[in-house]
Design an enzyme around this catalytic site. Structure first.
Site, PDB file in Angstrom:
ATOM      1  N   ARG A   1      -5.163 -33.450  40.603  1.00  0.00           N
ATOM      2  CA  ARG A   1      -4.376 -33.343  42.151  1.00  0.00           C
ATOM      3  C   ARG A   1      -5.458 -32.586  43.793  1.00  0.00           C
ATOM      4  O   ARG A   1      -5.621 -32.967  44.657  1.00  0.00           O
ATOM      5  CB  ARG A   1      -3.240 -31.699  42.143  1.00  0.00           C
TER       6      ARG A   1
ATOM      7  N   CYS B   1      13.927 -28.628  33.624  1.00  0.00           N
ATOM      8  CA  CYS B   1      12.775 -28.043  34.251  1.00  0.00           C
ATOM      9  C   CYS B   1      12.489 -28.471  35.533  1.00  0.00           C
ATOM     10  O   CYS B   1      11.915 -28.391  36.524  1.00  0.00           O
ATOM     11  CB  CYS B   1      11.068 -28.401  33.584  1.00  0.00           C
TER      12      CYS B   1
ATOM     13  N   THR C   1       3.617 -32.871  46.931  1.00  0.00           N
ATOM     14  CA  THR C   1       4.535 -32.091  45.766  1.00  0.00           C
ATOM     15  C   THR C   1       4.805 -32.961  45.357  1.00  0.00           C
ATOM     16  O   THR C   1       5.639 -33.718  44.672  1.00  0.00           O
ATOM     17  CB  THR C   1       5.268 -30.917  45.972  1.00  0.00           C
TER      18      THR C   1
ATOM     19  N   SER D   1      -6.288 -30.064  28.639  1.00  0.00           N
ATOM     20  CA  SER D   1      -6.521 -29.855  29.436  1.00  0.00           C
ATOM     21  C   SER D   1      -7.065 -28.672  30.320  1.00  0.00           C
ATOM     22  O   SER D   1      -7.184 -27.402  29.358  1.00  0.00           O
ATOM     23  CB  SER D   1      -4.531 -29.841  31.381  1.00  0.00           C
TER      24      SER D   1
ATOM     25  N   ARG E   1       0.976 -36.552  41.511  1.00  0.00           N
ATOM     26  CA  ARG E   1       0.759 -36.398  40.008  1.00  0.00           C
ATOM     27  C   ARG E   1      -0.515 -36.178  40.060  1.00  0.00           C
ATOM     28  O   ARG E   1      -1.504 -35.928  40.091  1.00  0.00           O
ATOM     29  CB  ARG E   1       1.450 -37.407  39.440  1.00  0.00           C
TER      30      ARG E   1
ATOM     31  N   LEU F   1      10.994 -30.832  43.060  1.00  0.00           N
ATOM     32  CA  LEU F   1      12.174 -30.895  44.103  1.00  0.00           C
ATOM     33  C   LEU F   1      12.253 -29.098  45.180  1.00  0.00           C
ATOM     34  O   LEU F   1      12.784 -29.085  45.365  1.00  0.00           O
ATOM     35  CB  LEU F   1      13.343 -31.644  42.693  1.00  0.00           C
ATOM     36  N   ARG F   2      12.463 -28.393  43.605  1.00  0.00           N
ATOM     37  CA  ARG F   2      11.838 -26.711  44.297  1.00  0.00           C
ATOM     38  C   ARG F   2      11.613 -26.964  45.200  1.00  0.00           C
ATOM     39  O   ARG F   2      12.273 -26.267  46.286  1.00  0.00           O
ATOM     40  CB  ARG F   2      12.353 -26.127  43.085  1.00  0.00           C
ATOM     41  N   ARG F   3      10.353 -27.174  45.097  1.00  0.00           N
ATOM     42  CA  ARG F   3       9.595 -26.515  46.214  1.00  0.00           C
ATOM     43  C   ARG F   3       9.878 -27.517  47.810  1.00  0.00           C
ATOM     44  O   ARG F   3       9.857 -27.160  48.470  1.00  0.00           O
ATOM     45  CB  ARG F   3       7.509 -27.084  46.011  1.00  0.00           C
TER      46      ARG F   3
ATOM     47  N   LYS G   1       6.982 -21.395  32.290  1.00  0.00           N
ATOM     48  CA  LYS G   1       7.686 -22.199  33.283  1.00  0.00           C
ATOM     49  C   LYS G   1       7.977 -23.672  32.402  1.00  0.00           C
ATOM     50  O   LYS G   1       9.072 -24.159  33.021  1.00  0.00           O
ATOM     51  CB  LYS G   1       7.443 -22.292  34.024  1.00  0.00           C
ATOM     52  N   ASP G   2       6.928 -24.281  31.348  1.00  0.00           N
ATOM     53  CA  ASP G   2       7.562 -25.007  31.153  1.00  0.00           C
ATOM     54  C   ASP G   2       8.194 -25.397  29.830  1.00  0.00           C
ATOM     55  O   ASP G   2       8.300 -26.638  28.972  1.00  0.00           O
ATOM     56  CB  ASP G   2       5.603 -25.662  30.887  1.00  0.00           C
TER      57      ASP G   2
ATOM     58  N   ASN H   1      -2.952 -33.209  36.396  1.00  0.00           N
ATOM     59  CA  ASN H   1      -3.239 -32.619  36.431  1.00  0.00           C
ATOM     60  C   ASN H   1      -3.803 -32.304  37.292  1.00  0.00           C
ATOM     61  O   ASN H   1      -4.211 -32.612  38.539  1.00  0.00           O
ATOM     62  CB  ASN H   1      -4.051 -32.407  35.349  1.00  0.00           C
TER      63      ASN H   1
HETATM   64  C1  DPM Z   1       7.561 -26.969  36.078  1.00  0.00           C
HETATM   65  C2  DPM Z   1       7.308 -27.486  37.069  1.00  0.00           C
HETATM   66  C3  DPM Z   1       5.779 -27.708  37.697  1.00  0.00           C
HETATM   67  C4  DPM Z   1       4.996 -27.654  36.949  1.00  0.00           C
HETATM   68  C5  DPM Z   1       8.663 -27.513  38.720  1.00  0.00           C
HETATM   69  C6  DPM Z   1       8.454 -26.508  39.550  1.00  0.00           C
HETATM   70  C7  DPM Z   1       5.297 -27.963  39.049  1.00  0.00           C
HETATM   71  C8  DPM Z   1       5.251 -29.580  39.392  1.00  0.00           C
HETATM   72  C9  DPM Z   1       4.346 -30.073  40.326  1.00  0.00           C
HETATM   73  C10 DPM Z   1       8.654 -26.725  35.154  1.00  0.00           C
HETATM   74  N1  DPM Z   1       5.865 -27.062  35.559  1.00  0.00           N
HETATM   75  O1  DPM Z   1       7.699 -25.549  39.984  1.00  0.00           O
HETATM   76  O2  DPM Z   1       9.302 -26.934  40.311  1.00  0.00           O
HETATM   77  O3  DPM Z   1       3.615 -29.668  41.083  1.00  0.00           O
HETATM   78  O4  DPM Z   1       4.752 -31.833  40.550  1.00  0.00           O
HETATM   79  C11 DPM Z   1       3.205 -26.630  35.775  1.00  0.00           C
HETATM   80  C12 DPM Z   1       1.794 -25.435  36.837  1.00  0.00           C
HETATM   81  C13 DPM Z   1       1.381 -24.026  36.347  1.00  0.00           C
HETATM   82  C14 DPM Z   1       3.118 -24.631  34.829  1.00  0.00           C
HETATM   83  C15 DPM Z   1       1.264 -26.657  38.148  1.00  0.00           C
HETATM   84  C16 DPM Z   1       2.450 -25.664  39.418  1.00  0.00           C
HETATM   85  C17 DPM Z   1       0.451 -22.721  36.301  1.00  0.00           C
HETATM   86  C18 DPM Z   1       1.802 -21.833  36.945  1.00  0.00           C
HETATM   87  C19 DPM Z   1       2.258 -21.543  36.061  1.00  0.00           C
HETATM   88  C20 DPM Z   1       3.731 -27.461  36.066  1.00  0.00           C
HETATM   89  N2  DPM Z   1       3.468 -25.856  34.851  1.00  0.00           N
HETATM   90  O5  DPM Z   1       3.260 -24.923  39.356  1.00  0.00           O
HETATM   91  O6  DPM Z   1       1.177 -25.901  40.394  1.00  0.00           O
HETATM   92  O7  DPM Z   1       1.623 -21.235  34.659  1.00  0.00           O
HETATM   93  O8  DPM Z   1       3.640 -20.817  35.992  1.00  0.00           O
END
Ligand code: DPM
Length: 353
Positions: free
Chosen positions: A166, A254, A138, A26, A160, A141-143, A91-92, A162
Site C-alpha cells: 500500500r 470483520c 482505503t 508478512s 489492496r 467500509l468503516r473508515r 481486530k482480525d 499488505n
Molecule cells: C480489519 C480491517 C482492516 C484490517 C477493517 C477495518 C483494514 C482493511 C483496509 C478487520 N483488518 O479496520 O475497518 O484498510 O483495507 C489490519 C491492519 C492491522 C491489523 C492494518 C490496518 C494492523 C493494526 C492492528 C487490516 N489488521 O488496519 O491499517 O494491529 O490493529
C-alpha cells in the site's frame, strides 16, 4: 515426555518443552510475532522458543480486503500441534473462535486510532486542506463511511495489499492523495514518521480490537494458557471484551461499517459504538458505561471463563462479565433503533459492488 509436544534434552540432561510460534510471512506478522517472542523470553529466560514461518502461512483467519473468509485450514497447524501459539492482530480475529481455540493473551494496546499517510507531494496538508475530489485510499467500509460523511469533498477508493504494497502504491503512483491505515501497524513497521494526522473519534472511530495483539492457543493446552496469561493487559482486555461483545451481538463480521471508542477512567469503562450506511449518511451511535470492580472472584472452572473468545483466568470474573454485558446492552439498544437494517443494507450493497 511422549505426546504431541516437542521436547529437547539439554546438555545437563534436563528435558524442556519447546514452545513453537506460528506466523504468517508478512513483515507486520513477523514483527508482531518477534515482539511477543521477546516479551516471553524476558519473562521466562529458560524458555526454548521456535518460530515457524511460511509452512504455516495459512494461519490467517481472515483474508483482509476480501470478504471475511473463515477457512478451517487456518487453525490446522495449532490443531495438529505443529505450533503452540499464534500471534494475531486482535481486530482480525472473529468474535467467536472455532471450538478448541481461545485467545490466551491480549497485550497492551498501541494507539488504536487510524492515521492519514499522505502522498509526498501533499506533505504538510491535512484531510481538510486537500484539494476537492482528492482520492483517499482505503478498503475499510468503516473508515470510508465515517470519512465520506465528515469530508464530503473527498473521494474514496479501494486500495489492496499488505502494508508494504500500500505504501508503495501511494508513493510511486499518482492514484491516491493519501491513504488511511491503523496507527498501530505503522508504528510497528517503523513508519511512524509517515503519519501526518491521527484521526480522533470525532473524525473516525476505530475498529473493534484495533491496536491490540492477541495470542491464540489451544483451549485445552492449560500449560501454554497459563504461560501466556501474564501478558494480559487488564484495561486492554476489558475494553476489547466490551468492543467484541458489541460486534458479536450486532452479528457484524470483520468487514461491516461498525466502529467503537472505549475508555477506562477511574474504574469506569466507557463504550461508544456506532453502525453506518456505506456512505455514512445513516448512523446510529450511543455511549454507555459500567463500573469495573476488580475483585478477586475467580471462575468456578477455567473452561467457563471465556468471554468473546478470550480466556483471562487471572482477571476478575466480575469485571470481565461487566465488560461483556456493556457491549451486549449497547448493541441491543442500537438494534432496537434499527441497526440490523442499516448493516444488512450495507452488506448487500457491498456484496453487489
Ligand atoms: C480489519 C480491517 C482492516 C484490517 C477493517 C477495518 C483494514 C482493511 C483496509 C478487520 N483488518 O479496520 O475497518 O484498510 O483495507 C489490519 C491492519 C492491522 C491489523 C492494518 C490496518 C494492523 C493494526 C492492528 C487490516 N489488521 O488496519 O491499517 O494491529 O490493529
Amino acid at each position: 515426555m511422549e505426546g504431541p509436544f516437542k521436547y529437547i534434552r539439554e546438555g545437563n540432561g534436563k528435558v524442556t518443552r519447546v514452545i513453537r510460534m506460528g506466523t504468517r510471512k508478512s513483515q507486520l506478522a513477523r514483527i508482531q510475532t518477534d515482539s511477543v517472542a521477546e516479551k516471553l523470553k524476558e519473562l521466562y529466560p529458560d524458555l526454548q522458543l521456535e518460530i515457524a514461518a511460511g509452512n504455516v502461512s495459512s494461519l490467517l483467519l481472515f483474508q483482509i480486503g476480501e470478504k471475511s473468509l473463515f477457512t478451517k485450514e487456518l487453525e490446522n497447524a495449532l490443531e495438529r500441534n505443529e505450533v503452540d501459539l499464534v500471534v494475531h492482530s486482535l481486530k482480525d480475529l472473529p468474535t467467536s473462535l472455532p471450538p478448541g481455540f481461545t485467545i490466551g493473551a491480549v497485550l497492551q494496546r498501541e494507539n488504536p486510532h487510524d492515521a492519514v499517510v499522505l502522498h509526498p507531494k501533499n506533505a504538510g496538508l491535512t484531510l481538510d486542506g486537500l484539494p476537492e475530489k482528492s482520492v483517499i485510499g482505503t478498503s475499510s467500509l468503516r473508515r470510508a463511511a465515517q470519512l465520506k460523511k465528515r469530508f464530503p469533498q473527498l473521494e474514496f477508493e479501494n486500495i489492496r495489499g499488505n502494508l508494504n504494497t500500500r505504501l508503495r502504491k501511494l508513493d510511486e503512483k499518482d492514484d491516491y492523495a493519501a491513504i488511511i491505515l491503523a496507527a498501530a501497524g505503522l508504528k510497528r513497521m517503523g513508519w511512524e514518521t509517515r503519519i501526518s494526522q491521527v484521526l480522533g473519534p470525532e473524525d473516525c472511530m476505530y475498529a473493534v480490537g484495533q491496536g491490540a495483539l492477541a495470542i491464540e492457543v489451544r483451549a485445552r493446552d492449560r500449560d501454554i494458557l497459563e504461560m501466556v496469561s501474564i501478558l494480559h493487559h487488564p484495561d486492554t482486555v476489558l475494553r476489547c471484551i466490551a468492543e467484541r461483545a458489541f460486534l458479536k451481538q450486532l452479528e457484524g463480521g470483520c468487514s461491516v461499517p461498525v466502529a467503537v471508542y472505549t475508555e477506562m477512567k477511574n474504574s469506569v469503562l466507557y463504550l461508544t459504538g456506532a453502525v453506518y450506511s456505506l456512505d455514512g449518511s445513516d448512523c446510529l451511535k450511543e455511549t454507555m458505561q459500567t463500573n469495573i470492580e476488580l475483585d478477586n472472584k475467580v471462575p468456578e472452572s477455567a473452561e467457563e471463563n471465556v468471554h468473546v473468545g478470550i480466556t483471562a483466568n487471572n482477571i476478575s470474573q466480575t469485571a470481565l462479565d461487566a465488560a461483556e454485558r456493556l457491549g451486549v446492552v449497547l448493541a441491543k439498544i442500537l438494534l432496537s433503533k434499527g441497526a440490523k437494517d442499516i448493516l444488512t443494507t450495507a452488506r448487500q450493497l457491498n456484496d453487489a459492488r
